[in-house]
Design an enzyme around this catalytic site. Structure first.
Site, PDB file in Angstrom:
ATOM      1  N   GLY A  46     -20.344  -5.803  13.793  1.00 24.27           N
ATOM      2  CA  GLY A  46     -19.746  -5.193  14.981  1.00 24.27           C
ATOM      3  C   GLY A  46     -19.033  -3.932  14.557  1.00 24.27           C
ATOM      4  O   GLY A  46     -19.602  -3.105  13.838  1.00 24.27           O
ATOM      5  N   GLU A  47     -17.803  -3.797  14.950  1.00 23.84           N
ATOM      6  CA  GLU A  47     -17.015  -2.620  14.582  1.00 23.84           C
ATOM      7  C   GLU A  47     -15.744  -3.111  13.877  1.00 23.84           C
ATOM      8  O   GLU A  47     -14.841  -3.646  14.517  1.00 23.84           O
ATOM      9  CB  GLU A  47     -16.705  -1.812  15.858  1.00 23.84           C
ATOM     10  N   SER A  48     -15.736  -2.917  12.559  1.00 29.03           N
ATOM     11  CA  SER A  48     -14.638  -3.499  11.773  1.00 29.03           C
ATOM     12  C   SER A  48     -13.277  -2.958  12.200  1.00 29.03           C
ATOM     13  O   SER A  48     -12.296  -3.711  12.241  1.00 29.03           O
ATOM     14  CB  SER A  48     -14.865  -3.259  10.284  1.00 29.03           C
ATOM     15  N   CYS A  78     -22.304  -7.375   7.531  1.00 30.98           N
ATOM     16  CA  CYS A  78     -22.070  -5.982   7.935  1.00 30.98           C
ATOM     17  C   CYS A  78     -20.575  -5.692   8.134  1.00 30.98           C
ATOM     18  O   CYS A  78     -19.842  -5.657   7.150  1.00 30.98           O
ATOM     19  CB  CYS A  78     -22.912  -5.686   9.163  1.00 30.98           C
ATOM     20  N   ARG A 104     -18.099   2.416   4.479  1.00 34.60           N
ATOM     21  CA  ARG A 104     -18.560   2.153   5.848  1.00 34.60           C
ATOM     22  C   ARG A 104     -19.643   3.152   6.217  1.00 34.60           C
ATOM     23  O   ARG A 104     -19.576   4.321   5.843  1.00 34.60           O
ATOM     24  CB  ARG A 104     -17.407   2.270   6.848  1.00 34.60           C
ATOM     25  N   ILE A 130     -27.774  -1.956  10.350  1.00 31.34           N
ATOM     26  CA  ILE A 130     -27.279  -1.200  11.500  1.00 31.34           C
ATOM     27  C   ILE A 130     -25.931  -0.581  11.132  1.00 31.34           C
ATOM     28  O   ILE A 130     -24.941  -1.295  10.981  1.00 31.34           O
ATOM     29  CB  ILE A 130     -27.116  -2.119  12.735  1.00 31.34           C
ATOM     30  N   ARG A 131     -25.904   0.708  10.965  1.00 25.00           N
ATOM     31  CA  ARG A 131     -24.686   1.396  10.473  1.00 25.00           C
ATOM     32  C   ARG A 131     -24.054   0.574   9.344  1.00 25.00           C
ATOM     33  O   ARG A 131     -22.862   0.279   9.330  1.00 25.00           O
ATOM     34  CB  ARG A 131     -23.675   1.612  11.614  1.00 25.00           C
ATOM     35  N   HIS A 166     -28.130  -7.886   8.589  1.00 21.96           N
ATOM     36  CA  HIS A 166     -27.901  -8.837   9.688  1.00 21.96           C
ATOM     37  C   HIS A 166     -28.958  -9.939   9.740  1.00 21.96           C
ATOM     38  O   HIS A 166     -29.829  -9.916  10.609  1.00 21.96           O
ATOM     39  CB  HIS A 166     -27.967  -8.087  11.025  1.00 21.96           C
ATOM     40  N   GLU A 168     -28.682 -12.802  10.869  1.00 25.00           N
ATOM     41  CA  GLU A 168     -28.525 -13.580  12.119  1.00 25.00           C
ATOM     42  C   GLU A 168     -29.333 -12.974  13.268  1.00 25.00           C
ATOM     43  O   GLU A 168     -29.494 -13.614  14.306  1.00 25.00           O
ATOM     44  CB  GLU A 168     -27.032 -13.697  12.496  1.00 25.00           C
TER      45      GLU A 168
HETATM   46  N1  GLN Z   1     -20.305   0.526  10.835  1.00 27.72           N
HETATM   47  C1  GLN Z   1     -19.671  -0.647  11.348  1.00 27.72           C
HETATM   48  C2  GLN Z   1     -18.218  -0.714  10.894  1.00 27.72           C
HETATM   49  O1  GLN Z   1     -17.748   0.152  10.300  1.00 27.72           O
HETATM   50  C3  GLN Z   1     -20.419  -1.892  10.912  1.00 27.72           C
HETATM   51  C4  GLN Z   1     -21.746  -1.979  11.625  1.00 27.72           C
HETATM   52  C5  GLN Z   1     -22.279  -3.361  11.818  1.00 27.72           C
HETATM   53  O2  GLN Z   1     -21.566  -4.348  11.681  1.00 27.72           O
HETATM   54  N2  GLN Z   1     -23.540  -3.426  12.210  1.00 27.72           N
HETATM   55  O3  GLN Z   1     -17.543  -1.646  11.157  1.00 27.72           O
END
Ligand code: GLN
Length: 192
Positions: A46-48, A78, A104, A130-131, A166, A168
């Site tokens: 997600g977005e840490s 991630c 990141r 993903i990112r 990921h 999952e």
């Molecule tokens: N780039 C996201 C972050 O900095 C992580 C991306 C992800 O969990 N798919 O949290």
């Protein structure tokens, strides 16, 4: 006993689908009152930065850190890996339970997300990045357990595993089997 899935934001639902496939009870963790009867933990992608912000209210991460340090199997994917690491190059102050330095978005921005062949534990699969965070370095206790070409994309620090990708989202049979064993006995990983 249940697996606690951090559910402040991100791909927590997908992790619950993985647990259904192995008949493991779970609870979504949103506040301190959810921290009962937990024998393992999952930190989703997600977005840490968002997750770190949301948890501040109740100091949820401090309590989770205690649980992790009691030795229960803990998986982060991630953003979950970022949160579990002890340092990120941007200067975030994550949980600090995996001795590693993380960058990141080290594989690029959202539109540079990709799928790749990863050797993970003793199998090979196609997984999404993903990112994704890049693992820049890690301490001597830490064992690499997943590889994408020459890159290390998964590491284990005792009972804690962090993956850049990921699994999952695909829930392939190998991952699901690995997850089952890992959640039962967190030490049985990294057999490469
Ligand atoms: N780039 C996201 C972050 O900095 C992580 C991306 C992800 O969990 N798919 O949290």
């Amino acid at each position: 006993m249940k697996t606690g899935i951090l559910a402040l934001q991100g791909s927590f639902h997908e992790h619950s689908e993985s647990l259904k496939l192995i008949d493991k009870d779970y609870i979504f963790i949103r506040s301190l009152k959810d921290l009962n009867q937990i024998d393992s933990l999952i930190f989703p992608g997600g977005e840490s930065t968002a997750m770190m912000k949301i948890q501040e209210n109740e100091n949820l991460f401090l309590n989770l850190k205690e649980l992790i340090e009691s030795g229960i199997p803990t998986l982060g994917t991630c953003a979950g890996l970022i949160i579990l690491s002890n340092q990120s190059v941007e200067g975030n102050r994550p949980l600090g339970v995996i001795d590693c330095l993380i960058e990141r978005n080290g594989y690029g921005r959202q539109n540079q997300s990709f799928e790749a062949t990863v050797t993970f534990d003793n199998f090979t699969g196609e997984y999404c990045f993903i990112r994704a965070p890049k693992i820049i370095s890690y301490g001597s206790v830490v064992e690499p357990i997943a590889f994408f070409g020459d890159e290390i994309v998964g590491i284990r620090h005792n009972n804690i595993v962090g993956l850049s990708f990921h699994p999952e989202l695909t829930n392939d049979e190998h991952y699901i089997n690995w997850l089952k064993v890992f959640l039962e006995k967190g030490f049985h990983v990294g057999t490469l």
